[in-house]
Design a protein around this motif. Structure first.
Motif, mmCIF file in Angstrom:
data_model
loop_
_atom_site.group_PDB
_atom_site.id
_atom_site.type_symbol
_atom_site.label_atom_id
_atom_site.label_comp_id
_atom_site.label_asym_id
_atom_site.label_seq_id
_atom_site.Cartn_x
_atom_site.Cartn_y
_atom_site.Cartn_z
ATOM 1 N N UNK A 189 -10.937 2.097 -5.224
ATOM 2 C CA UNK A 189 -11.256 3.036 -4.142
ATOM 3 C C UNK A 189 -12.684 2.799 -3.675
ATOM 4 N N UNK A 190 -12.866 2.805 -2.350
ATOM 5 C CA UNK A 190 -14.213 2.743 -1.791
ATOM 6 C C UNK A 190 -14.482 4.077 -1.115
ATOM 7 N N UNK A 191 -15.717 4.295 -0.666
ATOM 8 C CA UNK A 191 -16.032 5.627 -0.144
ATOM 9 C C UNK A 191 -15.240 5.951 1.123
ATOM 10 N N UNK A 192 -14.808 4.897 1.839
ATOM 11 C CA UNK A 192 -14.065 5.118 3.077
ATOM 12 C C UNK A 192 -12.793 4.285 3.158
ATOM 13 N N UNK A 193 -12.264 3.881 1.991
ATOM 14 C CA UNK A 193 -11.050 3.075 2.060
ATOM 15 C C UNK A 193 -10.647 2.483 0.728
ATOM 16 N N UNK A 194 -9.928 1.356 0.804
ATOM 17 C CA UNK A 194 -9.339 0.755 -0.391
ATOM 18 C C UNK A 194 -9.710 -0.718 -0.492
ATOM 19 N N UNK A 195 -9.862 -1.195 -1.742
ATOM 20 C CA UNK A 195 -10.190 -2.597 -1.974
ATOM 21 C C UNK A 195 -9.411 -3.076 -3.199
ATOM 22 N N UNK A 196 -9.762 -4.273 -3.685
ATOM 23 C CA UNK A 196 -9.043 -4.869 -4.817
ATOM 24 C C UNK A 196 -8.150 -6.000 -4.308
ATOM 25 N N UNK A 197 -7.804 -6.902 -5.207
ATOM 26 C CA UNK A 197 -7.075 -8.110 -4.781
ATOM 27 C C UNK A 197 -5.768 -7.779 -4.065
ATOM 28 N N UNK A 198 -5.039 -6.788 -4.588
ATOM 29 C CA UNK A 198 -3.753 -6.449 -3.967
ATOM 30 C C UNK A 198 -3.957 -5.931 -2.529
ATOM 31 N N UNK A 199 -5.054 -5.214 -2.314
ATOM 32 C CA UNK A 199 -5.351 -4.722 -0.952
ATOM 33 C C UNK A 199 -5.786 -5.903 -0.068
ATOM 34 N N UNK A 200 -6.593 -6.826 -0.633
ATOM 35 C CA UNK A 200 -6.981 -8.037 0.125
ATOM 36 C C UNK A 200 -5.717 -8.747 0.628
ATOM 37 N N UNK A 201 -4.767 -8.932 -0.306
ATOM 38 C CA UNK A 201 -3.549 -9.657 0.082
ATOM 39 C C UNK A 201 -2.784 -8.891 1.162
ATOM 40 N N UNK A 202 -2.723 -7.563 1.014
ATOM 41 C CA UNK A 202 -2.025 -6.744 2.025
ATOM 42 C C UNK A 202 -2.725 -6.869 3.375
ATOM 43 N N UNK A 203 -4.068 -6.938 3.358
ATOM 44 C CA UNK A 203 -4.831 -6.955 4.625
ATOM 45 C C UNK A 203 -4.433 -8.144 5.502
ATOM 46 N N UNK A 204 -4.018 -9.254 4.877
ATOM 47 C CA UNK A 204 -3.638 -10.437 5.670
ATOM 48 C C UNK A 204 -2.418 -10.183 6.554
ATOM 49 N N UNK A 205 -1.640 -9.138 6.202
ATOM 50 C CA UNK A 205 -0.413 -8.857 6.962
ATOM 51 C C UNK A 205 -0.650 -7.862 8.099
ATOM 52 N N UNK A 206 -1.870 -7.366 8.221
ATOM 53 C CA UNK A 206 -2.153 -6.401 9.300
ATOM 54 C C UNK A 206 -2.567 -7.200 10.536
ATOM 55 N N UNK A 207 -1.578 -7.470 11.372
ATOM 56 C CA UNK A 207 -1.801 -8.428 12.455
ATOM 57 C C UNK A 207 -1.918 -7.777 13.822
ATOM 58 N N UNK A 208 -1.294 -6.632 13.992
ATOM 59 C CA UNK A 208 -1.251 -6.012 15.331
ATOM 60 C C UNK A 208 -1.864 -4.621 15.257
ATOM 61 N N UNK A 209 -3.190 -4.522 15.395
ATOM 62 C CA UNK A 209 -3.825 -3.210 15.204
ATOM 63 C C UNK A 209 -3.266 -2.100 16.101
ATOM 64 N N UNK A 210 -2.511 -2.458 17.152
ATOM 65 C CA UNK A 210 -1.908 -1.388 17.968
ATOM 66 C C UNK A 210 -0.718 -0.746 17.243
ATOM 67 N N UNK A 211 -0.198 -1.424 16.203
ATOM 68 C CA UNK A 211 0.897 -0.828 15.419
ATOM 69 C C UNK A 211 0.338 0.098 14.344
ATOM 70 N N UNK A 212 1.221 0.935 13.795
ATOM 71 C CA UNK A 212 0.760 1.838 12.725
ATOM 72 C C UNK A 212 0.995 1.158 11.371
#
Ligand SMILES: Cc1cc2nc3c(=O)[nH]c(=O)nc-3n(C[C@H](O)[C@H](O)[C@H](O)COP(=O)(O)OP(=O)(O)OC[C@H]3O[C@@H](n4cnc5c(N)ncnc54)[C@H](O)[C@@H]3O)c2cc1C
Length: 370
Positions: free
Chosen positions: A223-246
Motif C-alpha cells: 500500500x502507498x499513501x495514494x495507491x497500490x504497488x508491488x510486483x503483482x500491481x506492476x504486472x497489472x499496470x501493463x494491462x491498463x491501456x485505455x484510460x477512458x475505460x474503467x
C-alpha cells in the motif's frame, strides 16, 4: 567496419560484445551521455539483477511473434559467457553472486578485453544516412560510421540516464512511435489508502476493465499513501491501456478461505474479532471501514480499488510503447534507413516483471545483425 552504438545500457553493451566477438577487427564505439556505463543494471532486481526466468513464456510479451524468432534455450549460456555463473531462485534467474555489480563488472571487463571504447558524458543529438554509411552528431563530435545502433532505452528513470529525447529525434526521421506510457509502475487509486501506507499483504489480484477480468495473479501488494504497488500491481499496470475505460483492482485478501471455513467464521466471530485475528492492527482498522458487518469474508475476498492514474516515469521500471516493430527487420535493422538499428526498450516491446525485460535487452544485443 565501424559501428557506433548509442547507449551503454544492457542492450547496447550486449551488442558491442556480440559484434566484437564476431568481427574482432571492427571498430566499435559506445556513446553514453551519463557518467557511468550500465548504471541501471545496478538497480535491477533490487540490486540482484533478475536476468531470466526458468518458466520463460514468450506469450508474456506484447509481441510474442517477435520473441518467437529467437531462442531462449541458449540465452542463459550466452549470458554466462560474459564471465559469471547464474542460479535460479523460485523461477527467477540471477547471477550466482546475487549481485548486479557482478554482471556490470564482468560485462565491462569483457568490453575492455575486446577493446571497445566507451565515450562517457557525450550526448547523441541526431544522424544522417549517407550513401556509404551514417553520419552521427553528438554534443562533442561528428562520427562517420558504417552502422549506427540506437540502444537508448525509454523514458523511465531519468535519474538513471533516460530522458526520452530520442523519440523526438526518431519522429523527425519519419518513425512511428507507438503510444508511450509508464510500465511496471505503481498506480494511484480513487480510494484513500493513507492509513495503510507502507503495509504489505499477500493477495490474489484481479484487474477488471469495464467489469471484465483481464488479469489475475497472486502476489504481495504494497500500500502507498495514494495507491497500490508491488510486483503483482506492476504486472497489472501493463494491462491498463485505455484510460477512458474503467479499471478496477480487486484484492482477494483471503484466497485460501473455503465455504465451510467462511460459514464457521461468520457464525462465531464478529467482524472486529475476525479482523483482529487475521490482519495486522493498522490494516484491520482500515479494512473495518471498507467491509460490511455481515458479509465481511466475501468483502475481504472482493476489495475493490478504482484506477485513477499511473505513477510517473520516474517510478516505472519500463516504458511501454516505442519504435513500431513493423518499422524494423528481424535483425533489428530499420526498414526505412539502411545501416540504422534499434534495440532494447526503445522498441515497442515489453514483458512483465521476472527477468523478461532484461532478457529482451540482452537477446537484442546478442542477435543483432544475425
Ligand atoms: C528499478 C528498476 C528495476 C528493474 N529490474 C529489472 C529486473 O530485475 N529484471 C528485468 O528483466 N528488468 C528490470 N528492469 C528493466 C530493465 O532494466 C530495462 O528493461 C533494461 O535495462 C533496458 O535496457 P536498454 O539497454 O534497452 O536500456 P537502458 O538500460 O535504459 O540503457 C540505455 C542507455 O542509453 C543511454 N542514453 C539514453 N539517451 C542517450 C543519448 N541521447 N545519448 C547517449 N546515451 C543515451 C542511457 O543513459 C542508458 O545508459 C528494471 C528497471 C528499473 C528501472
Amino acid at each position: 567496419m565501424k559501428c557506433v552504438i548509442i547507449g551503454a545500457g544492457a542492450s547496447g553493451i550486449a551488442a558491442a560484445i556480440n559484434i566484437k566477438r564476431k568481427y574482432p577487427n571492427d571498430e566499435v564505439i559506445i556513446i553514453e551521455h551519463s557518467d557511468r556505463p550500465l548504471r541501471k543494471i545496478l538497480a535491477t532486481g533490487n540490486g540482484r539483477c533478475n536476468l531470466g526466468n526458468a518458466k520463460f513464456d514468450i506469450k508474456k510479451y506484447n509481441h510474442p511473434e517477435l520473441m518467437g524468432l529467437f531462442s531462449y534455450n541458449d540465452y542463459i549460456e550466452y549470458v554466462e559467457s560474459y564471465g559469471f555463473k547464474t542460479k535460479t531462485i523460485g523461477d527467477l534467474v540471477y547471477p550466482y553472486s546475487e549481485s548486479a555489480q557482478t554482471v556490470r563488472n564482468q560485462m565491462l571487463k569483457e568490453l575492455e578485453k575486446l577493446n571497445v571504447k566507451i565515450n562517457l558524458e557525450e550526448d547523441f543529438i541526431d544522424y544522417k544516412v549517407k550513401p556509404n554509411g551514417v553520419e552521427i552528431k553528438t554534443n562533442k563530435a561528428i562520427y562517420q560510421a558504417d552502422k549506427l545502433i540506437v540502444a537508448t532505452g525509454g523514458k523511465s528513470t531519468k535519474g538513471l540516464g533516460n530522458d526520452g529525447k530520442i523519440y523526438e529525434i526518431l519522429k523527425s526521421h519519419g518513425y512511428t512511435i507507438a503510444p508511450l506510457r509508464p510500465g511496471l509502475v505503481p498506480i494511484k487509486t480513487k480510494e484513500n489508502t493513507k492509513l495503510v501506507d507502507g503495509l504489505r499483504i499477500k493477495a490474489n489480484v484481479t484487474l477488471l476493465e469495464n467489469s471484465k477480468q483481464i488479469f489475475n495473479e497472486d502476489g504481495e501488494v504494497l500500500f502507498k499513501k495514494d495507491g497500490l504497488s508491488g510486483i503483482v500491481i506492476f504486472n497489472a499496470s501493463n494491462y491498463i491501456k485505455n484510460p477512458q475505460n474503467k479499471y478496477e483492482i480487486v484484492l482477494n485478501l483471503l484466497p485460501d478461505f473455503n465455504g465451510e471455513l467462511q460459514r464457521n467464521h461468520q457464525q462465531f466471530l464478529d467482524k472486529s474479532k475476525f479482523l483482529e485475528e487475521y490482519f495486522a492492527p493498522k490494516l484491520a482498522q482500515y479494512l473495518s471501514d471498507r467491509i460490511s458487518d455481515k458479509n465481511y469474508v466475501k468483502d475481504l475476498q472482493n476489495l475493490k480499488f478504482t484506477f485513477k492514474d499511473f505513477y510517473d516515469y520516474e517510478n516505472s521500471q519500463i516504458t511501454i510503447g516505442g519504435v513500431q516493430i513493423s518499422d524494423m527487420n528481424p535483425n533489428f535493422e530499420s526498414k526505412k534507413e539502411p545501416n540504422v538499428y534499434f534495440l532494447g526498450e526503445l522498441l515497442d516491446m515489453h514483458g512483465p516483471c521476472g527477468g523478461y525485460n532484461l532478457t529482451w535487452a540482452f537477446i537484442c544485443g546478442q542477435k543483432l545483425m544475425s
